[in-house]
Design an enzyme around this catalytic site. Structure first.
Site, PDB file in Angstrom:
ATOM      1  N   TYR A 256      -6.185   3.605 -11.097  1.00 28.06           N
ATOM      2  CA  TYR A 256      -6.829   2.795 -10.042  1.00 28.06           C
ATOM      3  C   TYR A 256      -8.348   2.947 -10.149  1.00 28.06           C
ATOM      4  O   TYR A 256      -9.089   1.963 -10.094  1.00 28.06           O
ATOM      5  CB  TYR A 256      -6.305   3.265  -8.686  1.00 28.06           C
TER       6      TYR A 256
ATOM      7  N   SER B 109     -14.238   0.213  -4.858  1.00 20.03           N
ATOM      8  CA  SER B 109     -13.684   1.381  -4.160  1.00 20.03           C
ATOM      9  C   SER B 109     -14.662   2.527  -4.396  1.00 20.03           C
ATOM     10  O   SER B 109     -15.396   2.509  -5.388  1.00 20.03           O
ATOM     11  CB  SER B 109     -12.326   1.743  -4.775  1.00 20.03           C
TER      12      SER B 109
HETATM   13  N1  LIG Z   1      -7.753   0.339   2.433  1.00 22.78           N
HETATM   14  C1  LIG Z   1      -8.651   1.051   1.797  1.00 22.78           C
HETATM   15  O1  LIG Z   1      -8.964   2.181   2.173  1.00 22.78           O
HETATM   16  C2  LIG Z   1      -9.338   0.497   0.587  1.00 22.78           C
HETATM   17  C3  LIG Z   1     -10.402   1.211   0.060  1.00 22.78           C
HETATM   18  C4  LIG Z   1     -11.066   0.724  -1.055  1.00 22.78           C
HETATM   19  C5  LIG Z   1     -10.656  -0.458  -1.610  1.00 22.78           C
HETATM   20  N2  LIG Z   1      -9.597  -1.151  -1.096  1.00 22.78           N
HETATM   21  C6  LIG Z   1      -9.225  -2.398  -1.721  1.00 22.78           C
HETATM   22  O2  LIG Z   1      -9.251  -3.439  -0.760  1.00 22.78           O
HETATM   23  C7  LIG Z   1      -8.384  -4.484  -1.185  1.00 22.78           C
HETATM   24  C8  LIG Z   1      -7.478  -4.888  -0.050  1.00 22.78           C
HETATM   25  O3  LIG Z   1      -6.605  -3.829   0.219  1.00 22.78           O
HETATM   26  P1  LIG Z   1      -6.000  -3.416   1.641  1.00 22.78           P
HETATM   27  O4  LIG Z   1      -6.278  -1.984   1.803  1.00 22.78           O
HETATM   28  O5  LIG Z   1      -6.406  -4.389   2.679  1.00 22.78           O
HETATM   29  O6  LIG Z   1      -4.459  -3.533   1.285  1.00 22.78           O
HETATM   30  P2  LIG Z   1      -3.278  -4.431   1.820  1.00 22.78           P
HETATM   31  O7  LIG Z   1      -2.075  -3.975   1.061  1.00 22.78           O
HETATM   32  O8  LIG Z   1      -3.238  -4.416   3.302  1.00 22.78           O
HETATM   33  O9  LIG Z   1      -3.694  -5.896   1.341  1.00 22.78           O
HETATM   34  C9  LIG Z   1      -3.552  -6.368   0.023  1.00 22.78           C
HETATM   35  C10 LIG Z   1      -3.069  -7.806   0.089  1.00 22.78           C
HETATM   36  O10 LIG Z   1      -3.104  -8.348  -1.222  1.00 22.78           O
HETATM   37  C11 LIG Z   1      -1.935  -9.114  -1.427  1.00 22.78           C
HETATM   38  N3  LIG Z   1      -1.634  -9.165  -2.847  1.00 22.78           N
HETATM   39  C12 LIG Z   1      -1.227  -8.132  -3.635  1.00 22.78           C
HETATM   40  N4  LIG Z   1      -1.014  -8.581  -4.874  1.00 22.78           N
HETATM   41  C13 LIG Z   1      -1.296  -9.902  -4.874  1.00 22.78           C
HETATM   42  C14 LIG Z   1      -1.247 -10.913  -5.868  1.00 22.78           C
HETATM   43  N5  LIG Z   1      -0.866 -10.641  -7.110  1.00 22.78           N
HETATM   44  N6  LIG Z   1      -1.596 -12.160  -5.521  1.00 22.78           N
HETATM   45  C15 LIG Z   1      -1.972 -12.457  -4.261  1.00 22.78           C
HETATM   46  N7  LIG Z   1      -2.028 -11.548  -3.270  1.00 22.78           N
HETATM   47  C16 LIG Z   1      -1.692 -10.287  -3.585  1.00 22.78           C
HETATM   48  C17 LIG Z   1      -0.858  -8.355  -0.665  1.00 22.78           C
HETATM   49  O11 LIG Z   1       0.258  -9.183  -0.370  1.00 22.78           O
HETATM   50  C18 LIG Z   1      -1.616  -7.909   0.576  1.00 22.78           C
HETATM   51  O12 LIG Z   1      -1.513  -8.858   1.623  1.00 22.78           O
HETATM   52  C19 LIG Z   1      -7.675  -3.952  -2.441  1.00 22.78           C
HETATM   53  O13 LIG Z   1      -8.367  -4.403  -3.579  1.00 22.78           O
HETATM   54  C20 LIG Z   1      -7.837  -2.449  -2.320  1.00 22.78           C
HETATM   55  O14 LIG Z   1      -7.769  -1.825  -3.578  1.00 22.78           O
HETATM   56  C21 LIG Z   1      -8.931  -0.693  -0.001  1.00 22.78           C
END
Ligand SMILES: NC(=O)c1ccc[n+]([C@@H]2O[C@H](COP(=O)([O-])OP(=O)(O)OC[C@H]3O[C@@H](n4cnc5c(N)ncnc54)[C@H](O)[C@@H]3O)[C@@H](O)[C@H]2O)c1
Length: 270
Positions: free
Chosen positions: A167, A154
């Site tokens: 986080y 991130s």
């Molecule tokens: N969206 C953003 O702006 C952003 C920015 C930087 C980093 N991220 C990171 O990207 C990654 C994906 O996030 P996203 O934004 O697509 O969110 P999201 O909530 O759409 O997707 C996360 C997915 O992970 C699954 N999940 C959560 N806990 C789990 C577990 N214990 N076992 C298996 N699956 C699990 C959830 O069910 C969900 O489908 C995360 O690591 C998040 O921190 C997101």
């Protein structure tokens, strides 16, 4: 015809969190590039829907339910994936998110953050997000001397954002652990890299970014003001970087690297 640098035919890609927004787009991109995709998620409905969407578009995908916080659950998924799709060669780790109880606000100052929630953030982002999947899927890749592991960091891993303190610390750990593993497995055919997404609207951050009426929150205005491109990313915009890192032909000498897909967020201070 020469094989494309970005062709993933004959690869088996495990995408953890593929029921979600970012990993879901990446899972679809991997399938489009020819990989067989194991859609892994905690949520069966979201995972099944993603796998079906990939199959409906002519790709190969199967859903495997697993809780990435539990080693046994991942081990079961691992064995089921090997049995039905073959030995994994790509691991995309995207389980993660921020526990709102750890967010610093006037009502929830730093010193009041509950330890239980702090630990949950570390368990989700660092343990489920990197440690356990690498422990479960890494050894097979090392044994076969072929693997590309991509972990999601991130912008907050590089310089902590305000408010999301645990986080940020957990995601800084994602960078560190990824580099440790990159060095550990560098001579054994397994590459480990990270992607640093900027801000992409997703399930886990929607409430922070948009008010109930759909208008941008103050936080969103701050993010846009700090993003040289003045907008959020779209999940699709992460796919090219993920395919680059996944493909040994495209990035065979790249390990321990971090690719920022952030609209320039980390390129400026004020
Ligand atoms: N969206 C953003 O702006 C952003 C920015 C930087 C980093 N991220 C990171 O990207 C990654 C994906 O996030 P996203 O934004 O697509 O969110 P999201 O909530 O759409 O997707 C996360 C997915 O992970 C699954 N999940 C959560 N806990 C789990 C577990 N214990 N076992 C298996 N699956 C699990 C959830 O069910 C969900 O489908 C995360 O690591 C998040 O921190 C997101």
């Amino acid at each position: 015809m020469a094989t494309s640098l970005f062709d993933l035919t004959n690869e088996v890609a495990v995408v953890i969190g593929a029921g979600g927004v970012l990993a879901g787009a990446v899972a679809e991109g991997f399938a489009e590039a020819g990989a067989k995709v194991a859609v892994v998620d905690l949520r069966p409905e979201a995972g099944e829907a993603r796998a079906k969407r990939i199959r409906d578009h002519g790709g190969t995908a199967q859903f495997f339910q697993a809780n990435a916080m539990e080693r046994d659950s991942l081990l079961r998924a691992h064995d089921a994936i090997v049995a039905s799709l073959g030995a994994p060669t790509i691991l995309f780790n995207a389980a993660g998110g921020n526990d709102p109880k750890t967010t610093v606000t006037p009502d929830n100052p730093f010193e009041a953050i509950p330890l239980e929630n702090w630990k949950r953030n570390f368990d989700l982002n660092l343990v489920a997000g990197v440690l356990l999947p690498c422990q479960v899927f890494g050894p097979g890749m090392v044994a076969r001397r072929k693997g590309s592991i991509i972990n999601i960091a991130s912008v907050s891993a590089h310089i902590p954002l305000s408010r999301v303190v645990s986080y940020s610390a957990a995601k800084a750990g994602v960078l560190s652990l990824s580099r440790f593993l990159a060095r550990e497995w560098a001579t054994q055919g397994v590459r480990v890299n990270t992607l640093t997404p900027g801000f992409f609207p997703a399930d886990q951050n929607r409430a922070l970014l948009f008010n109930a009426d759909g208008s941008p929150t103050d936080r969103t205005q701050q993010i846009w003001n700090h993003t040289p491109m003045r907008r959020f990313g779209e999940a699709q915009e992460l796919v090219g970087a993920a395919i680059f890192l996944a493909s040994g032909r495209a990035s065979g000498f790249v390990t321990g690297a971090d690719i920022r897909v952030d609209g320039g967020f980390l390129a400026q201070t004020i």
